[in-house]
Design a protein around this motif. Structure first.
Motif, mmCIF file in Angstrom:
data_model
loop_
_atom_site.group_PDB
_atom_site.id
_atom_site.type_symbol
_atom_site.label_atom_id
_atom_site.label_comp_id
_atom_site.label_asym_id
_atom_site.label_seq_id
_atom_site.Cartn_x
_atom_site.Cartn_y
_atom_site.Cartn_z
ATOM 1 N N ALA A 167 -6.294 -0.625 5.066
ATOM 2 C CA ALA A 167 -7.696 -0.505 4.654
ATOM 3 C C ALA A 167 -8.565 -0.166 5.857
ATOM 4 O O ALA A 167 -8.495 -0.839 6.882
ATOM 5 N N LYS A 207 -4.887 -1.731 -6.083
ATOM 6 C CA LYS A 207 -6.122 -1.374 -5.384
ATOM 7 C C LYS A 207 -6.286 0.139 -5.371
ATOM 8 O O LYS A 207 -5.302 0.878 -5.317
ATOM 9 N N ILE A 226 -6.741 3.866 -4.176
ATOM 10 C CA ILE A 226 -6.341 4.636 -3.005
ATOM 11 C C ILE A 226 -6.426 6.101 -3.369
ATOM 12 O O ILE A 226 -6.273 6.476 -4.543
ATOM 13 N N ASP A 266 -6.450 7.877 1.959
ATOM 14 C CA ASP A 266 -7.679 7.153 2.254
ATOM 15 C C ASP A 266 -7.677 5.835 1.503
ATOM 16 O O ASP A 266 -7.782 5.809 0.274
ATOM 17 N N ASN A 267 -7.538 4.746 2.254
ATOM 18 C CA ASN A 267 -7.684 3.412 1.687
ATOM 19 C C ASN A 267 -9.042 2.906 2.115
ATOM 20 O O ASN A 267 -9.231 2.413 3.226
ATOM 21 N N ASN A 275 -10.739 0.473 0.967
ATOM 22 C CA ASN A 275 -10.973 -0.958 0.791
ATOM 23 C C ASN A 275 -11.299 -1.585 2.148
ATOM 24 O O ASN A 275 -11.039 -1.010 3.201
ATOM 25 N N SER A 322 -3.579 -3.738 2.766
ATOM 26 C CA SER A 322 -2.915 -2.450 2.869
ATOM 27 C C SER A 322 -2.229 -2.149 1.554
ATOM 28 O O SER A 322 -2.016 -3.043 0.714
ATOM 29 N N ILE A 323 -1.882 -0.907 1.367
ATOM 30 C CA ILE A 323 -1.240 -0.438 0.139
ATOM 31 C C ILE A 323 0.015 0.307 0.524
ATOM 32 O O ILE A 323 -0.008 1.184 1.398
#
Length: 732
Positions: free
Chosen positions: A52, A97, A99, A136-137, A139, A143-144
Motif C-alpha cells: 500500500a 482490497k 487494486i 497501484d495499491n 490503500n 499489501s495485496i
C-alpha cells in the motif's frame, strides 16, 4: 484530465546538455562468462506483494505540493513485464482490497497509460497500446498478493540491493528486443528505452547510478522536512517513488520538464543520456526531481522556477559538497540589486539568492522547519492568491527564523503590508538588524553580525551597460569569470565618458587596479583611463590617469594608498576602442596592511635593567602604562639604565613605539631613549621627564638583524627613572 507540464527552457544554471553521443549500430551484446551463467539462471518474477502506497492525490495534498505536476506522482509498482498491444494478461488477485493494474507509462509511450481496476480472483486485461505492466495499491496500509498467471514478456529490470552489474548485463543480453528497461532504487524509478540503456549505462555499474539518485533525493527529502521516522504522520515520506522517465517522442523546446508522471528526460535533448551517465548527471536532473517537491502555498507565480532550485541546491550540496551553492558573480548581482535605493522584487534576477541567504543565515534546519510549518497549517489557513502567498511567506519565515524579517524583505523589494507587520509584531520577535542580504558562502552573515562583517564589493553600477544580454552587464566585470564582460550600451556609441563603479560596504584603503580587456574582439578596449575614488558616492577624486596599449593583455595601475568606499574606472573622450567601453575583469586591490608584532607578546634575546624587573604591558612598578596621564595597554615598562635586545633575522620592515617617562613618578626622573640597529644608533630622544610630551619612534629595519632598546639615566643618576616603550612593535 490532462496534467500541466513545465515546458519552459530550464533556468540559466541548468546543465547545458552535451550533444548526445552517436548511437552505435545495433549489434549483439557479448556477455562475459559470468553474465552468461547469470542469464541462464534468470527467473522471471510473476508473483508480487503489492504494498500500500496511499492515494497519489491525497499524498500530494498532505505535503502541500504545488498543483500541476508536483501534487501527484503517477509512479506505480513495476513488474518488469511488458504487455504487447492487445495481448491478454491474466492476473490472479488475493484478498478483497481494491487494486489497479496499469499498462503503459505516460510520456514514455506515445499514448496514455490505461488503468484496469482488478477484482479478487482471476482478471483478464489487455491494452490496445501495450506497455509496461505495473500495479497501484492506493490503500493506506497492508499489501495485496498478485500473480501474473500468463501474458507479458520480461524486460531488463534492475533492482538496487537485489541485482548486480553482472545480472544487469545478463538481462540486457537475454532481452535484446525489449522496448523498455526499468531500474529501481529505494527512492527512484527509472524507465528508459532499451537503446538508451544500451548506449549509456550498459557498461556502467547501475549500482552507483541508482545510489546517486537515492543520495540526492534523500537530500531533497531532508530539506523538505520529511522522514519516515517522524512521529507526526504529516511529515512522513510519500511512499511513491520519484519517476525519471525517458520520452523518446518529445518535440518540445525544453531540455527536460516535470509532470505528474515524474522528471521527464527527452531523448532529443540528450537529457536521457545525462540521467543515466554519472559523468553527465547534474542540475537538470536535480531540478526536475525538485519540481515534484515544491509546496504551493509559498510558490507564487514568478517563483515556480525559483523555489524548485532549493531542492536543486540541496542535491548539489550533498553530491558536490566542496562547491559553493552560488557563484561569486551570482551573489554580486544579488548585492547590486538590494543595494539600490528603490526596487521591486519582481524585477530581480537573483530570487534564488534571496532564498538561499535565509538558509545561510539561519542554518540548514530553516527550510525543513518552513516546510513543516506549511504542512501543519489548516487547509482553510493556506494562502491562495499570489499576494496572500507573499505576505504569508514573510510572516512564516519570520516565525521559523524567530526574527522579524521585514527589514530583509524590504531590502529585496518585497514589503510587508500593515496587516502582516501587525501579525509579526504580535509575535514579539526581535527585529533583524544584521545585513544578511549581503551574505554568501564566501562571507556568511549571521543574525547577530553587524555591517563591519560585510566584506568586498556590494554593488556595481555603470553609466552605460548593455542589458539585453546576460553577459554584458556591469557586474560581469567583477564576477571572476573571464568569459563574461561589461559592455557599454550597443546603441549609444561615443557617449563618453563611460564609467563603471564598484561600491564597498565599508571604507578600505586601495592602491592598485588591474584591467583585463575582453578577449574575443577589440570593441570597447580601454586605451585612456582615469581612476577616481569617493567616500560618499557623490564627490569623486582623481587618483590616477594614463593610457593603456590596445591589446588583450592585463593592465595595471598603482596609485597612492587612498581610503575609499567607491572606486571608479572612467573612460574619457576617445578612450574606448570604436566608441565603446568594455572589460572582461576589473580587480581592485587593498593596500597590504602590515603585520604587527608587539614586543610584549614575544621573548627578548637578552635584557638588563638598573632597578626592578622589566615588565610586559605594565610599568616597572606593575601599574598600567601611563604617559602624560594617558593610559596604554601595550608596551614595555623598564628603568634606567636598561638594554633590551631582539634578534630580527631580516624578517621585519620597521620598528615603532611611543616613548616617555611614566606618570607614576615625580619630576625627579630623567632618561634618554636610544634605538640601536645593527650597532648603529638610529634614534635618540634627548633627555626627557614626565612633563615632556611622549615622542614617536619609527625606524627602518629592512634587512636588519638586531634591535637594541636602550634607556640611559639622562646624566643625573637613576633615581625615579621609570621609562616606558609604549606600543613597541615590529612591522613586516
Amino acid at each position: 484530465m490532462t496534467p500541466t507540464e513545465e515546458a519552459t527552457t530550464p533556468p540559466e544554471e541548468a546543465i547545458t546538455p552535451t550533444e548526445e553521443a552517436t548511437t552505435p549500430p545495433e549489434e549483439a551484446i557479448t556477455p562475459t562468462e559470468e553474465a552468461i551463467t547469470q542469464q541462464r539462471n534468470l527467473v522471471v518474477q510473476r508473483n508480487f506483494e503489492v504494498k500500500a502506497l496511499g492515494d497519489i492525490w491525497a499524498e500530494g495534498a498532505r505535503e502541500r505540493r504545488a498543483a500541476g505536476y508536483a501534487d501527484a506522482r503517477k509512479i506505480f509498482q513495476p513488474t518488469g513485464l511488458y504487455a504487447a498491444a492487445n495481448e491478454q494478461i491474466v492476473i490472479e488477485v488475493s484478498g478483497d482490497k481494491p487494486i489497479t493494474a496499469i499498462i503503459g507509462t505516460h510520456r514514455h509511450d506515445n499514448e496514455w497509460a490505461i488503468r484496469y481496476p482488478l477484482q479478487a480472483g482471476t482478471n483478464t486485461i489487455s491494452s490496445p497500446n501495450g506497455g509496461l505492466l505495473s500495479f497501484d495499491n492506493s490503500n493506506n496500509e497492508g499489501s495485496i498478493n498478485v500473480t501474473v498467471v500468463s501474458g507479458g514478456s520480461p524486460v531488463p529490470f534492475f533492482v538496487l540491493g537485489k541485482n548486480t552489474k553482472a545480472d544487469w548485463q545478463a538481462m540486457m543480453s537475454a532481452y535484446p528486443n525489449a522496448p523498455s528497461v526499468v531500474l529501481q532504487s529505494e527512492k527512484a524509478l527509472l524507465v528508459f528505452t532499451y537503446a538508451s540503456a544500451r548506449d549509456h549505462i550498459l557498461n556502467q555499474d547501475p549500482v552507483p547510478v541508482l545510489q546517486t539518485y537515492d543520495t540526492f533525493i534523500g537530500a531533497q527529502d531532508n530539506i523538505s522536512g520529511l522522514s519516515n521516522s517522524d512521529a507526526d504522520p504529516r511529515h512522513r515520506l510519500d511512499k511513491h517513488l520519484i519517476g525519471v522517465i525517458e520520452q523518446p517522442n518529445y518535440t518540445g523546446g525544453a531540455y527536460a520538464y516535470a509532470s505528474w508522471d515524474g522528471a521527464i528526460m527527452p531523448t532529443s535533448t540528450g537529457a536521457n543520456a545525462d540521467a543515466l551517465d554519472l559523468t553527465r548527471m547534474g542540475w537538470g536532473q536535480y531540478h526536475e526531481a525538485g519540481h515534484l517537491r515544491q509546496q504551493g502555498p509559498w510558490t507564487w507565480g514568478e517563483m515556480t522556477e525559483v523555489t524548485v532550485n532549493l531542492y536543486s541546491l540541496a542535491a548539489k550540496k550533498v553530491l558536490k559538497p566542496t562547491e559553493p551553492a552560488r557563484s561569486q558573480g551570482e551573489y554580486l548581482a544579488a548585492f547590486t540589486f538590494v543595494d539600490q535605493p528603490t526596487k521591486n522584487f519582481s524585477d530581480s534576477n537573483s530570487k534564488l539568492e534571496m532564498l538561499w541567504q535565509l538558509n545561510l543565515a539561519f542554518g540548514d534546519n530553516f527550510y525543513p522547519a518552513l516546510h513543516r510549518l506549511y504542512r501543519e497549517l489548516a487547509q482553510a489557513d493556506l494562502p491562495t492568491t499570489d499576494d496572500q502567498k507573499k505576505q504569508a511567506f514573510i510572516l512564516n519565515t519570520s516565525k521559523v527564523a524567530q526574527y522579524d524579517l521585514t527589514p530583509f524583505f524590504d531590502k529585496w523589494g518585497l514589503p510587508a503590508t500593515n496587516e502582516t507587520k501587525n501579525k509579526i509584531n504580535a509575535l514579539n520577535l526581535p527585529l533583524l538588524t544584521a545585513p544578511i542580504w549581503f551574505g554568501s558562502e564566501y562571507n556568511n552573515i549571521k543574525p547577530t553580525d553587524g555591517m563591519d562583517k560585510v566584506k568586498g564589493i556590494i554593488g556595481v553600477t555603470a553609466n552605460s551597460q548593455e542589458t539585453s544580454s546576460a553577459y554584458d552587464a556591469a557586474i560581469n566585470a567583477f564576477d571572476g569569470d573571464t568569459n563574461t564582460i561589461w559592455h557599454s550600451a550597443w546603441n549609444k556609441q561615443n557617449q563618453f565618458p563611460f564609467n563603471i563603479t564598484a561600491k564597498y560596504a565599508n571604507p578600505l584603503t586601495f592602491n592598485k587596479l588591474t584591467y583585463l580587456p575582453r578577449q574575443s574582439q577589440e570593441n570597447g578596449i580601454i586605451t585612456n583611463y582615469k581612476i577616481l575614488t569617493s567616500l560618499d558616492g557623490v564627490t569623486f577624486t582623481e587618483v590616477a590617469t594614463g593610457t593603456w596599449a590596445k591589446n588583450s593583455t592585463e593592465k595595471t595601475v598603482t596609485f597612492t594608498p587612498t581610503l575609499a568606499k567607491y572606486v571608479r574606472l572612467e573612460v574619457p573622450q576617445g578612450g574606448g576602442t570604436n566608441g565603446f567601453a568594455s572589460a572582461s575583469e576589473i580587480k581592485i586591490f587593498e593596500t597590504p596592511q602590515p603585520v604587527t608584532t608587539y614586543l610584549s607578546d614575544i621573548d627578548w634575546f637578552s635584557a638588563t635593567t638598573g632597578w626592578g624587573t622589566i615588565q610586559k604591558d605594565l610599568s616597572v612598578d606593575g601599574n598600567t602604562l601611563k604617559l602624560n596621564d594617558k593610559t596604554y595597554t601595550k608596551g614595555l615598562g623598564t628603568h634606567a639604565n636598561s638594554e633590551i635586545v631582539y634578534k630580527l633575522n631580516g624578517q621585519y620592515t620597521s620598528f615603532a613605539a611611543l616613548v616617555g617617562v611614566d606618570s607614576e613618578v615625580g619630576s625627579v626622573g630623567t632618561v634618554e631613549f636610544q634605538v640601536v640597529v645593527d650597532n648603529q644608533v638610529v634614534f635618540s630622544s634627548g633627555v626627557m621627564n614626565k612633563n615632556i610630551e611622549a615622542k614617536e619612534v619609527n625606524v627602518n629595519l629592512t634587512g636588519k638583524n638586531e634591535l637594541k632598546l636602550i634607556v640611559t639615566d639622562g646624566g643625573d643618576g637613576i633615581n625615579s627613572d621609570h621609562a616606558d616603550w609604549v606600543n613597541a612593535r615590529l612591522l613586516k
